[in-house]
Design a protein around this motif. Structure first.
Motif, PDB file in Angstrom:
ATOM      1  N   THR A  82     -72.548 -63.108 -44.530  1.00 23.14           N
ATOM      2  CA  THR A  82     -71.207 -62.894 -43.981  1.00 23.14           C
ATOM      3  C   THR A  82     -70.265 -62.468 -45.101  1.00 23.14           C
ATOM      4  O   THR A  82     -70.078 -63.214 -46.075  1.00 23.14           O
TER       5      THR A  82
ATOM      6  N   ASP B 226     -64.437 -60.655 -43.910  1.00 25.89           N
ATOM      7  CA  ASP B 226     -64.630 -60.968 -42.488  1.00 25.89           C
ATOM      8  C   ASP B 226     -64.436 -62.453 -42.233  1.00 25.89           C
ATOM      9  O   ASP B 226     -63.816 -62.861 -41.234  1.00 25.89           O
TER      10      ASP B 226
ATOM     11  N   ASN C  47     -72.185 -63.358 -39.263  1.00 22.01           N
ATOM     12  CA  ASN C  47     -72.318 -61.952 -38.876  1.00 22.01           C
ATOM     13  C   ASN C  47     -73.181 -61.770 -37.632  1.00 22.01           C
ATOM     14  O   ASN C  47     -73.292 -60.661 -37.119  1.00 22.01           O
ATOM     15  N   SER C  48     -73.822 -62.832 -37.176  1.00 20.87           N
ATOM     16  CA  SER C  48     -74.717 -62.788 -36.009  1.00 20.87           C
ATOM     17  C   SER C  48     -75.852 -61.798 -36.226  1.00 20.87           C
ATOM     18  O   SER C  48     -76.223 -61.052 -35.319  1.00 20.87           O
ATOM     19  N   ASP C  49     -76.381 -61.767 -37.445  1.00 20.06           N
ATOM     20  CA  ASP C  49     -77.441 -60.811 -37.763  1.00 20.06           C
ATOM     21  C   ASP C  49     -78.259 -61.381 -38.913  1.00 20.06           C
ATOM     22  O   ASP C  49     -77.756 -61.508 -40.024  1.00 20.06           O
TER      23      ASP C  49
ATOM     24  N   GLN D 238     -65.551 -65.094 -31.147  1.00 20.88           N
ATOM     25  CA  GLN D 238     -65.065 -63.905 -30.451  1.00 20.88           C
ATOM     26  C   GLN D 238     -64.244 -64.280 -29.213  1.00 20.88           C
ATOM     27  O   GLN D 238     -63.199 -63.673 -28.951  1.00 20.88           O
TER      28      GLN D 238
ATOM     29  N   ARG E 124     -65.055 -60.587 -34.358  1.00 17.14           N
ATOM     30  CA  ARG E 124     -66.316 -61.060 -34.907  1.00 17.14           C
ATOM     31  C   ARG E 124     -66.632 -60.281 -36.178  1.00 17.14           C
ATOM     32  O   ARG E 124     -66.348 -59.093 -36.264  1.00 17.14           O
TER      33      ARG E 124
ATOM     34  N   GLN F 137     -68.446 -58.052 -38.918  1.00 19.01           N
ATOM     35  CA  GLN F 137     -69.380 -56.951 -38.668  1.00 19.01           C
ATOM     36  C   GLN F 137     -69.697 -56.098 -39.891  1.00 19.01           C
ATOM     37  O   GLN F 137     -70.319 -55.045 -39.772  1.00 19.01           O
ATOM     38  N   THR F 138     -69.278 -56.523 -41.078  1.00 20.59           N
ATOM     39  CA  THR F 138     -69.603 -55.743 -42.270  1.00 20.59           C
ATOM     40  C   THR F 138     -71.112 -55.721 -42.490  1.00 20.59           C
ATOM     41  O   THR F 138     -71.754 -56.769 -42.561  1.00 20.59           O
ATOM     42  N   ASP F 139     -71.682 -54.526 -42.596  1.00 21.92           N
ATOM     43  CA  ASP F 139     -73.102 -54.386 -42.870  1.00 21.92           C
ATOM     44  C   ASP F 139     -73.398 -54.873 -44.287  1.00 21.92           C
ATOM     45  O   ASP F 139     -72.638 -54.601 -45.225  1.00 21.92           O
TER      46      ASP F 139
END
Length: 337
Positions: free
Chosen positions: A220, A224, A265-267, A309, A315, A317-319
């Motif tokens: 994260t 963000d 980041n939900s990823d 969210q 939310r 979202q930075t890669d």
């Protein structure tokens, strides 16, 4: 103009949050112990930058110093307290567990007492994804039980959540706990993996990769993260009239103005992919030292960020490749490498 007391403003996340709040016109008072857990010069540089803004002032003191915290909060009269200061680091908790009890349990109690006494409008406190411990159902969601912490660091943070709930219930003190997921970015801590990897690769030293790189993290980016905190300041929890009023996604307590929120980041990203991205950003390959899993570590973390969210419309979202590139640019500039 809201007055916000932020603990840990010389630290990584606290610095970024204070800077964001100041940019938005808040008056901020920082509180930080300036401990030597890592390079104090980095902490001093962060505070020097914040002190360029006339709406920022800071006190240097330990969380365990209840009398000083009371004096500072009485003088400043904050509308909101954001408690980020803590003894951080999973690995250091294996070597010096007492520091975690002193700072994270006793220190947090002192902050909660000040918030209760002053009847602040909202108390927000940092927890960690580490409280999910041995849980395996992912992505992690705030409404699931989290009773299997694997380190004393995680245990102290779970204790903070329980303490916060009791104070919210007893004193009607609106309290939000946020669980952070593997935060990284500019002005980061030297004990964090990204910092250590970049520093070692540039100095031609090998990097230690635990569990042979078969690890997954929900990385994260710090900008963000603090945007999420900023928005949660306005999402003040209220004691519900009944359990039926609480949506399925919401961790709001049925008996207190208290809520837990994941900020991630939900990823989930594989550690080896993260290292590949560091090499790409540096234009240089790492010498890799593959190792077994370290005691107290977990193979994966992954956040469900639906609650964040729903509460804020935002939310992270930075890669991770973009975030790493920004960190590398900062690191090279700061250290002249």
């Amino acid at each position: 103009m809201k007055r916000v007391l932020v603990t840990g403003t010389a630290g990584f996340i606290g610095f970024h949050l204070a800077r964001l709040l100041l940019d938005e016109g808040f008056v901020v008072h920082g509180y930080d112990g300036m401990t030597d857990y890592y390079d104090v010069t980095l902490k001093q540089r962060r505070h020097q930058m914040l002190l360029q803004n006339p709406n920022f002032a800071a006190t240097e003191g330990m969380l365990e110093d209840a009398a000083l915290i009371d004096r500072v909060t009485d003088a400043f009269q904050p509308d909101v307290i954001v408690h980020l200061a803590a003894q951080a680091g999973v690995r250091y908790s294996l070597e010096n567990p007492r520091a975690y009890i002193d700072s994270n349990v006793i220190g947090t109690f002192n902050i909660m007492e000040a918030a209760r006494r002053l009847k602040v409008g909202h108390l927000l406190m940092a927890s960690t994804s580490s409280v999910y411990g041995a849980n395996e159902d992912m992505p992690f969601v705030e409404t699931e039980k989290a009773d299997t912490q694997l380190t004393i660091y995680a245990a102290t943070k779970k204790a903070n959540e329980s303490m916060g709930h009791s104070y919210a219930h007893l004193w009607n003190l609106p309290t939000t706990m946020f669980r952070f997921f593997t935060v990284y970015g500019t002005w980061g801590r030297p004990d964090l993996a990204l910092y250590k990897f970049v520093d070692a690769i540039l100095d031609d030293r090998p990097i230690d990769i635990y569990n042979h790189g078969d690890m997954y993290r929900d990385f994260t980016y710090v900008d963000d993260l603090v945007r999420g905190i900023r928005l949660l300041i306005d999402a003040v929890p209220e004691r519900p009239a009944s359990r039926e009023d609480i949506p399925d996604w919401d961790s709001l307590s049925p008996v207190a103005p208290f809520r837990i929120v994941n900020i991630g980041n939900s990823d989930k990203v594989r550690l080896l992919d993260f290292i590949d991205a560091i090499e790409d950003a540096l234009g240089k390959k790492a010498t890799r030292n593959y190792m077994e899993m370290q005691k107290g570590d977990v193979p994966a973390t992954w956040a469900n960020a639906e609650a964040l969210q729903n509460l804020t419309g935002y939310r992270p979202q930075t890669d991770f490749k973009d975030g790493i590139a920004r960190f590398v640019a900062w690191f090279r500039d700061y250290y002249g490498k």
